[in-house]
Design an enzyme around this catalytic site. Sequence first.
Site, mmCIF file in Angstrom:
data_model
loop_
_atom_site.group_PDB
_atom_site.id
_atom_site.type_symbol
_atom_site.label_atom_id
_atom_site.label_comp_id
_atom_site.label_asym_id
_atom_site.label_seq_id
_atom_site.Cartn_x
_atom_site.Cartn_y
_atom_site.Cartn_z
ATOM 1 N N TYR A 181 -10.074 -27.565 42.188
ATOM 2 C CA TYR A 181 -10.287 -27.937 40.788
ATOM 3 C C TYR A 181 -10.835 -29.361 40.716
ATOM 4 C CZ TYR A 181 -9.322 -28.664 35.842
ATOM 5 O OH TYR A 181 -9.439 -28.932 34.500
ATOM 6 N N GLU A 198 -14.785 -21.843 29.865
ATOM 7 C CA GLU A 198 -13.992 -22.188 31.052
ATOM 8 C C GLU A 198 -14.647 -23.321 31.830
ATOM 9 O OE1 GLU A 198 -10.761 -21.571 31.296
ATOM 10 O OE2 GLU A 198 -11.198 -19.429 31.230
ATOM 11 N N HIS A 199 -13.823 -24.270 32.231
ATOM 12 C CA HIS A 199 -14.288 -25.465 32.947
ATOM 13 C C HIS A 199 -15.295 -26.249 32.095
ATOM 14 C CE1 HIS A 199 -12.159 -24.880 36.722
ATOM 15 N NE2 HIS A 199 -12.328 -23.586 36.515
ATOM 16 N N THR A 200 -15.114 -26.192 30.800
ATOM 17 C CA THR A 200 -15.950 -26.967 29.887
ATOM 18 C C THR A 200 -15.174 -28.142 29.309
ATOM 19 O OG1 THR A 200 -15.316 -25.352 28.232
ATOM 20 C CG2 THR A 200 -17.537 -25.146 29.124
ATOM 21 N N LEU A 252 -1.455 -19.156 33.648
ATOM 22 C CA LEU A 252 -1.276 -19.049 32.196
ATOM 23 C C LEU A 252 -0.617 -20.319 31.660
ATOM 24 C CD1 LEU A 252 -0.110 -15.303 31.998
ATOM 25 C CD2 LEU A 252 -2.400 -16.210 31.577
ATOM 26 N N SER A 253 -0.692 -21.377 32.450
ATOM 27 C CA SER A 253 -0.259 -22.718 32.023
ATOM 28 C C SER A 253 1.233 -22.900 31.875
ATOM 29 C CB SER A 253 -0.922 -23.112 30.700
ATOM 30 O OG SER A 253 -2.216 -23.478 30.947
ATOM 31 N N SER A 254 1.975 -22.437 32.862
ATOM 32 C CA SER A 254 3.416 -22.689 32.809
ATOM 33 C C SER A 254 3.696 -24.193 32.847
ATOM 34 C CB SER A 254 4.145 -21.974 33.941
ATOM 35 O OG SER A 254 3.581 -22.346 35.170
ATOM 36 N N GLY A 275 2.776 -18.959 38.739
ATOM 37 C CA GLY A 275 1.495 -19.219 39.417
ATOM 38 C C GLY A 275 0.351 -18.351 38.916
ATOM 39 N N ASP A 281 -5.211 -26.896 27.950
ATOM 40 C CA ASP A 281 -3.938 -26.176 28.029
ATOM 41 C C ASP A 281 -2.902 -26.766 27.080
ATOM 42 O OD1 ASP A 281 -5.319 -24.937 30.006
ATOM 43 O OD2 ASP A 281 -4.160 -25.787 31.657
#
Length: 390
Positions: free
Chosen positions: A224, A33-35, A127-129, A124, A174
């Site tokens: 972010y 994550e955040h990589t 999950l990348s909508s 929201g 994503d």
Amino acid sequence: MIDLAKEFRKIFNHANHKIQTFFAPGRINLIGEHTDYNGGHVFPAAISFGTYAVGKKRNDSKLRFYSMNFPEIGIIECDLNDLAFSEKHNWANYPKGMIKYVLDAGYSIRNGADILFYGDIPNGAGLSSSASIEMVTGVLLENLFQLKIDRIDMVRIGQKVENHYLGVNSGIMDQFAIGMGKKDNAILLDCQSLAYDYAPIKLDHHAIMIINTNKQRTLAGSKYNERRQECEKALADLQTELPIKSLGELTADTFHQYEQLIENPIHRKRAKHAITENERTLNALHALRNGNLEEFGALMNASHRSLRDDYEVTGPELDTIAEAAWRQEGVIGARMTGAGFGGCAIAIVENDKKDAFQQYVNQTYQAKFGYEPTFYTAAISDGAKTAKEQ
Ligand code: GLA
């Protein structure tokens, strides 16, 4: 399942001819994550929730969009000759941005279109909508206008929409997971080179549960971008002595030797997360390939702790869920997934302990926040594709 073709004909007043439905999933990230924007590795998978689209080419240059998720907004209309971002076009900026950048990439779209969307990704939830609507637009455009867009180019176009059209400085994870997903597999992606490898997810008697905090992710975008800048500053300090292009090139050992080059202690913590998380991701793949689920789970837990303490993107809601999950019997591992600041956590749970898990996490969460989280069992599915003909 809703009959999208029927809805499409009704909303846009079209005759009864055959129409294809397209689908793009959402995603979870198992670890890493955040990589992605730090040139490291990620390990996401596409899920069965996603966005559906049906459309038809028009004879003029009008673009008309309708979402069954926002019926109160009605049809949003614009023109192929004016694809600039517009506040008033609301959610339709996602497909508009895709059309703009597909055109900019040199593909030919000469007519307008009517397009209807329907999504079942919880709103929201992280999950990348957004990547899902971008990718479903991509596959629909390919079909309507007979384009052949290399899938990785389509993934990059989606990321460009986020970065340059919508102003979110996100990485490539994503769109990649959604564009390239494969049923029952996660994808190990090297975000620097885009080299990737599928890894079958066989969890024997376990399921992947998704737990939605149901917390609105209000500050997500700005926080972010802030994290990303902090990492860039840490990298610049390290580059004064190290010939590296990204944090992902460093091992944790080398980082420990040089971390004092990073002047700001907050930036140092952010870099520490990015670098150790990258190592955890590679170790997690190794553990999975060796059938060592316990080790995989332990790495997930360590990932959450690092995101909580060093990267500071979890917040009380996600922490409560992860920490409650860790205390529960039958849980192999649990962590936040996605950008953080609310959104979802995931947990690998023994099948016959799922009910007890759900009950305990639910109770703990509700007692603290006064509302319930939502639980789903994740099914790992294919990436963006033609769904069916109706
Ligand atoms: C969001 C971004 C991704 C990635 C994750 C954090 O989902 O869109 O690019 O950075 O956050 O891992």
